[in-house]
Design a protein around this motif. Sequence first.
Motif: not given
Length: 197
Positions: A121, A125, A136, A138-139, A142-145
Amino acid sequence: MSTQLEVLQNALATALGDRVTTVVALGEVTLTVKADDYYAVMLALRDDATLAFEQLIDLAGVDYLTYGEGTWDGLRYAVVSHLLSVQHNWRVRVRVFCADDDMPIVQSVMPIWRTANWYEREAFDLLGILFDGHNDLRRILTDYGFMGHPFRKDFPVSGYVEMRYDEAQKRVIYQPVTIDPRENVPRVIREENYGMK
């Protein structure tokens, strides 16, 4: 009498054959494997009794864009793993290059070592390397945006967007970066007795 490093090299050659390229430097073994053979080689490293690499102790992504001050002419992205055999008390480094620079992807080793979860991950990221079979991805840092992948060599130091709290909207908003690029010139002190008492 052979050294432990020679025993490891022989065991690797016997178990993996020509699926890997082996380099020994500074008392460490580095295996380079093709992306198509990556999962099978990692499975053999864990399951072969003569090797028995039970633990994945590290996995990281690497961007070779400016490696060798721009003289690198190979593939851009790689995944480097460090494995440990507690039973035999030896380590090995495994490097696999992503076959496509525009869509860097390799097989996930999470089914082999569950510790790969967060490492993969992190590589996704920060560098945008995809891991096929990761359930799974996902970041994680860092933040999701967040836009882009900050450890890529061509990522701008100031980033693309900044966030701030907007008092009128009563929420955090994203906006284009407003930092003016500037050069920092160090202050030069030319006093003869500076710092002396």
